[in-house]
Scaffold this active site. Structure first.
Site, PDB file in Angstrom:
ATOM      1  N   ASN A  68      -8.511   0.726 -10.362  1.00  0.00           N
ATOM      2  CA  ASN A  68      -7.491   0.581  -9.306  1.00  0.00           C
ATOM      3  C   ASN A  68      -8.013  -0.113  -8.058  1.00  0.00           C
ATOM      4  O   ASN A  68      -7.406  -0.043  -7.002  1.00  0.00           O
ATOM      5  CB  ASN A  68      -6.888   1.937  -8.927  1.00  0.00           C
ATOM      6  CG  ASN A  68      -6.218   2.591 -10.111  1.00  0.00           C
ATOM      7  OD1 ASN A  68      -5.457   1.951 -10.816  1.00  0.00           O
ATOM      8  ND2 ASN A  68      -6.537   3.844 -10.350  1.00  0.00           N
ATOM      9  N   GLU A  91       4.171   1.522  -3.060  1.00  0.00           N
ATOM     10  CA  GLU A  91       3.865   2.064  -1.743  1.00  0.00           C
ATOM     11  C   GLU A  91       3.855   0.915  -0.745  1.00  0.00           C
ATOM     12  O   GLU A  91       3.822  -0.255  -1.127  1.00  0.00           O
ATOM     13  CB  GLU A  91       2.510   2.776  -1.735  1.00  0.00           C
ATOM     14  CG  GLU A  91       1.334   1.849  -2.028  1.00  0.00           C
ATOM     15  CD  GLU A  91      -0.012   2.474  -1.665  1.00  0.00           C
ATOM     16  OE1 GLU A  91      -0.033   3.503  -0.968  1.00  0.00           O
ATOM     17  OE2 GLU A  91      -1.037   1.920  -2.070  1.00  0.00           O
ATOM     18  N   PHE A 104     -21.185  -2.014 -13.230  1.00  0.00           N
ATOM     19  CA  PHE A 104     -20.769  -2.277 -11.853  1.00  0.00           C
ATOM     20  C   PHE A 104     -21.278  -1.209 -10.876  1.00  0.00           C
ATOM     21  O   PHE A 104     -20.606  -0.831  -9.934  1.00  0.00           O
ATOM     22  CB  PHE A 104     -19.246  -2.414 -11.766  1.00  0.00           C
ATOM     23  CG  PHE A 104     -18.712  -3.532 -12.614  1.00  0.00           C
ATOM     24  CD1 PHE A 104     -18.641  -4.823 -12.115  1.00  0.00           C
ATOM     25  CD2 PHE A 104     -18.312  -3.303 -13.927  1.00  0.00           C
ATOM     26  CE1 PHE A 104     -18.164  -5.870 -12.900  1.00  0.00           C
ATOM     27  CE2 PHE A 104     -17.839  -4.347 -14.723  1.00  0.00           C
ATOM     28  CZ  PHE A 104     -17.761  -5.617 -14.204  1.00  0.00           C
TER      29      PHE A 104
HETATM   30  P1  ADP Z   1      -3.005   3.964  -4.043  1.00  0.00           P
HETATM   31  O1  ADP Z   1      -2.408   4.569  -2.823  1.00  0.00           O
HETATM   32  O2  ADP Z   1      -4.142   4.757  -4.568  1.00  0.00           O
HETATM   33  O3  ADP Z   1      -3.245   2.493  -3.881  1.00  0.00           O
HETATM   34  P2  ADP Z   1      -0.781   3.156  -5.745  1.00  0.00           P
HETATM   35  O4  ADP Z   1       0.461   3.930  -5.939  1.00  0.00           O
HETATM   36  O5  ADP Z   1      -0.683   1.914  -4.931  1.00  0.00           O
HETATM   37  O6  ADP Z   1      -1.871   4.141  -5.166  1.00  0.00           O
HETATM   38  O7  ADP Z   1      -1.367   2.802  -7.183  1.00  0.00           O
HETATM   39  C1  ADP Z   1      -2.625   2.185  -7.355  1.00  0.00           C
HETATM   40  C2  ADP Z   1      -2.659   1.459  -8.705  1.00  0.00           C
HETATM   41  O8  ADP Z   1      -2.381   2.391  -9.783  1.00  0.00           O
HETATM   42  C3  ADP Z   1      -1.591   0.382  -8.848  1.00  0.00           C
HETATM   43  O9  ADP Z   1      -2.025  -0.865  -8.343  1.00  0.00           O
HETATM   44  C4  ADP Z   1      -1.379   0.355 -10.346  1.00  0.00           C
HETATM   45  O10 ADP Z   1      -2.385  -0.429 -10.962  1.00  0.00           O
HETATM   46  C5  ADP Z   1      -1.558   1.803 -10.777  1.00  0.00           C
HETATM   47  N1  ADP Z   1      -0.263   2.554 -10.848  1.00  0.00           N
HETATM   48  C6  ADP Z   1       0.297   3.304  -9.882  1.00  0.00           C
HETATM   49  N2  ADP Z   1       1.477   3.843 -10.271  1.00  0.00           N
HETATM   50  C7  ADP Z   1       1.692   3.418 -11.534  1.00  0.00           C
HETATM   51  C8  ADP Z   1       2.738   3.620 -12.503  1.00  0.00           C
HETATM   52  N3  ADP Z   1       3.793   4.376 -12.253  1.00  0.00           N
HETATM   53  N4  ADP Z   1       2.614   3.019 -13.697  1.00  0.00           N
HETATM   54  C9  ADP Z   1       1.530   2.266 -13.974  1.00  0.00           C
HETATM   55  N5  ADP Z   1       0.522   2.037 -13.129  1.00  0.00           N
HETATM   56  C10 ADP Z   1       0.581   2.598 -11.909  1.00  0.00           C
HETATM   57 MG    MG Z   2      -1.883   0.885  -3.547  1.00  0.00          MG
END
Ligand code: ADP
Ligand code: MG
Ligand code: ADP
Length: 707
Positions: free
Chosen positions: A235, A288, A348
């Site tokens: 992520n 988000e 990594f």
């Molecule tokens: P953070 O606040 O940790 O950045 P996010 O909600 O932006 O959390 O999610 C981070 C990453 O996790 C996203 O870029 C995506 O790759 C994955 N992700 C989040 N929600 C989903 C979902 N509902 N389905 C698939 N992948 C998700």
């Molecule tokens: Mg995010």
């Protein structure tokens, strides 16, 4: 407009903000920890204030000290960059109380978007498409299962207070929901002090595409198109680009409109990013909103021509937006590669150390109109420590289209010279040459799918390996020529240098080099050893090389090439031009070459090969050489990552059992327990608590339990 601003950040982003402020005629104040007292951002700013401390907690997160620094220096506004205090509503509020402007959104918008459940509710109400799921706190495991059954599998259990990819669990069945619910709650409680979790549909193999928005304090809001950030590892974004190779004009417009609607719903002003997850059918769902300047903002700047930091400063000063939606276009294509201090060949693992060489490519517009940009906050001689983010630089390319931008990025990576620290340039180069990436066929699962067993270096195609071998032969030959006594080549005196040619009659006699690739580099050799007959003519820049297999077969024929090399004296950089007489083509290389006697190490586009270059009479004897045996280190506990040895739990003489915790190393804010592999006796403790250890530092030694 402000006369003086303070930058509450460090590294590349602090440097980048200072540059724009300076161009606007605004004076700048840097703040810094003890570790950073000589850092680039401190040197670049007009003034600097020490916050003391080492860790982020002790320095860049000290809101009170930063506010005091504003008062002491007369800074009228604070740019928080990203990370640190950038998304803390309380900091923005505290600044406002002291009449200092926060160069960012209103604290209410930060707070509204800081919670995933609340922001999702808000988005839904504003007519923004959200991931299907249950928008509310889940109270029991039973409720979690019931909701997951309704949504349909797979589902994702997410911490409402989450960030940085933490507190997330994917579940494919009711049983996985039960365990995932408990785990996500525990992780959320320990990471964020808030155990509220919710559930949404897990979108399989999606893309991460986000919209940049810009809003002023007078109710105007525009979007600056999208960035695709699907190349992620755990992520964590690694490569971003703008525009996305996946979006069509109507999806782009729809996403832009929803992003603006959401920003307006929270009375947003400043720059912000609305993140979406996009499925294979181009359905997009709000994830988000990040209420700050984003790391990857340069790619948006490169395709729109706007300076986002300048826009943020103008908006904070109360100016009207200077652009209307209809003026915002997409000009060409931009790519960003994040250069991290990490070892791509060891999963990594974070790396620390001193940048003994640091020569990034020049930032410039090239003859073909393409651009290279490099946002960085370090200089040669600086250390990368365990205390902060391991990002070294953000290397960007821009060109008229995606293929040309990829090509410019490959060349910029070739030209990036960095020594003294592990870094991911070979990995980035490998992705830039990966078929799937080049086709734009990417999802957030790309790295996991394409590098299942981690990154093992790129195995070069045989023709490329042959070209790298030619470069080594030409470099070896040039070295040997340089080391010959004057005129040795054209006299009949025996040459003095051990690797030198036997007495040569005519000056144009070719010199033979055997290039033998060995499996000791990070990439596997894929082509045979080669015999290179190098014919140099003192007057010509290029040498002629006839290449044949080694050992020679009966019906050996040779291929002919001309090669011209230009080797830097102070860095490993080497430029080569190879003319292939058979194929009548010319190929250009910028690679990195190190030499240790007759052993050559060559790096090019993610390929890392070791080869020996020797005259045939020495090569023929090479198999008589004693192999070098690596010392046996199985009886030592080696530090697996750079970090701080916080606790040692055993003493010399102790008998330890398999699985027993021996010590704890803290690295990148995580505590790692190192355990005994088998029952044995601790012979000695070789490091002490509080030591900062590098990879493979010896922590303790063992002997047989019974001795
Ligand atoms: P953070 O606040 O940790 O950045 P996010 O909600 O932006 O959390 O999610 C981070 C990453 O996790 C996203 O870029 C995506 O790759 C994955 N992700 C989040 N929600 C989903 C979902 N509902 N389905 C698939 N992948 C998700
Ligand atoms: Mg995010
Ligand atoms: P050696 O001296 O052991 O032959 P080098 O000095 O060439 O090896 O490099 C040591 C390590 O540093 C390599 O294993 C590699 O991981 C890393 N390294 C050095 N230069 C580069 C580069 N240009 N690209 C990628 N990795 C590099």
């Amino acid at each position: 407009m402000f006369e003086k601003i303070l930058i509450a950040n460090r590294g590349e982003i602090a440097c980048r903000i200072i540059r724009t402020a300076r161009a606007m005629g605004i004076k700048t104040v840097a703040v810094h920890s003890d570790v950073d007292r000589n850092a680039q951002h401190v040197q670049l700013a007009d003034e600097a204030v020490s916050l003391g401390g080492m860790t982020a907690q002790e320095s860049y997160l000290q809101a009170d000290k930063i506010i005091a620094a504003c008062q002491q220096t007369g800074a009228e506004a604070v740019h928080p960059g990203y990370g640190f205090l950038s998304e803390q509503a309380a900091f923005a509020t505290a600044l406002a109380k002291q009449n200092i402007t926060f160069i960012g959104p209103p604290p209410t918008a930060i707070a509204a978007m800081g919670d995933k459940i609340e922001s999702k509710k808000l988005a839904k109400a504003a007519g923004v498409s959200t991931v299907p799921g249950h928008v509310g706190v889940i109270k029991t495991a039973g409720e979690a299962v019931k909701i997951a059954n309704d949504i349909g599998y797979p589902v994702m259990i997410k911490a409402s207070a989450g960030g940085g990819g933490k507190g997330m669990r994917v579940a494919h069945s009711a049983a996985e929901v039960e365990s995932g619910y408990a785990m996500a709650m525990r992780e959320a409680a320990s990471s964020f002090g808030d155990d509220r979790v919710f559930i949404e549909k897990f979108i399989t193999s999606p893309r991460h595409i986000e919209i940049q928005v810009l809003a002023d304090r007078h109710g105007h809001c525009i979007h600056l198109n999208e960035r695709e950030c699907s190349i992620q590892r755990r992520n964590q974004k690694v490569i971003e680009e703008a525009p996305s190779p996946f979006l069509d004009a109507s999806t782009r417009r729809a996403m832009g409109e929803e992003a603006i609607r959401l920003a307006m719903a929270v009375d947003y002003h400043s720059a912000g990013t609305v993140e979406f997850i996009v499925d294979a059918e181009r359905n997009f769902y709000f994830l988000e909103m990040n209420t700050r300047l984003q790391v990857e903002h340069p790619v948006t700047e490169l395709i729109t021509g706007l300076d986002l930091v300048e826009e943020m400063i103008r908006i904070a000063a109360g100016e009207l937006l200077r652009h209307q939606q209809k003026h915002i276009g997409i000009n060409g294509w931009a790519i960003e590669s994040r250069l991290y201090a990490e070892d791509p060949y060891r999963n990594f693992m974070p790396a620390i150390g001193r940048l003994s060489l640091y020569r990034p490519p020049a930032e410039q517009q090239h003859d073909d109109n393409s651009l290279t940009r490099n946002d960085t906050g370090v200089a040669e001689g600086d250390s990368i420590s365990i205390y902060y983010d391991p990002m070294i630089a953000k290397l960007c390319s821009w060109a008229g289209d995606r293929d040309a931008a990829i090509d410019r990025m490959r060349m910029a990576l070739d030209d990036f010279i960095m020594r003294g620290i592990g870094h991911n340039i070979p990995f980035l180069s490998a992705v830039m040459e990966h078929d799937r990436f080049c086709r734009g066929d990417i999802t957030t699962a790309f790295i996991d799918e394409e590098y299942k067993d981690g990154f093992q270096g790129v195995t070069a195609a045989p023709d490329r390996q042959r070209d790298l071998g030619l470069i080594i032969a030409a470099a070896a030959d040039a070295d040997a020529v340089r080391q010959l006594p004057q005129n040795a080549r054209s006299t009949s005196q025996p040459a003095a240098h051990p690797a030198a040619r036997p007495a040569v009659q005519p000056a144009v006699q070719p010199e033979n080099w055997v290039v033998q690739f060995v499996a000791e580099g990070n990439s596997q050799p894929a082509a045979d050893d080669m015999l290179c007959a190098v014919q140099s003519d003192d007057a010509a820049a290029a040498v002629e090389v006839a290449v044949s297999p080694y050992p020679a077969a009966a019906d050996t024929t040779s291929d002919r090439f001309s090669i011209e090399i230009d080797r830097a004296i102070d860095t490993p950089r080497l430029a080569a031009r190879i003319t292939d007489h058979q194929q009548q083509t010319e190929r250009h290389y910028i690679c990195q070459l190190h030499q240790d006697k007759d052993r050559w190490h060559i790096h090019y586009r993610g390929t890392d090969l070791l080869a020996y270059a020797r005259p045939p009479h020495i090569a023929a004897l090479a198999h008589h050489m004693k192999p070098v045996i690596a010392p046996d280190r199985s009886n030592m506990l080696l530090c697996p990552m750079p970090g701080n040895l916080v606790t040692v739990l055993v003493a010399a003489g102790d008998i330890v059992e398999a699985g027993q915790t021996l010590c704890i190393v803290e690295a990148m804010k995580m505590e790692n327990a190192l355990v005994a592999e088998k029952r044995c006796r601790v012979a000695s403790i070789d490091a002490k608590e509080g030591d900062i250890l590098s990879v493979d530092a010896v922590i303790m030694k063992f002997t047989d339990a019974e001795t």
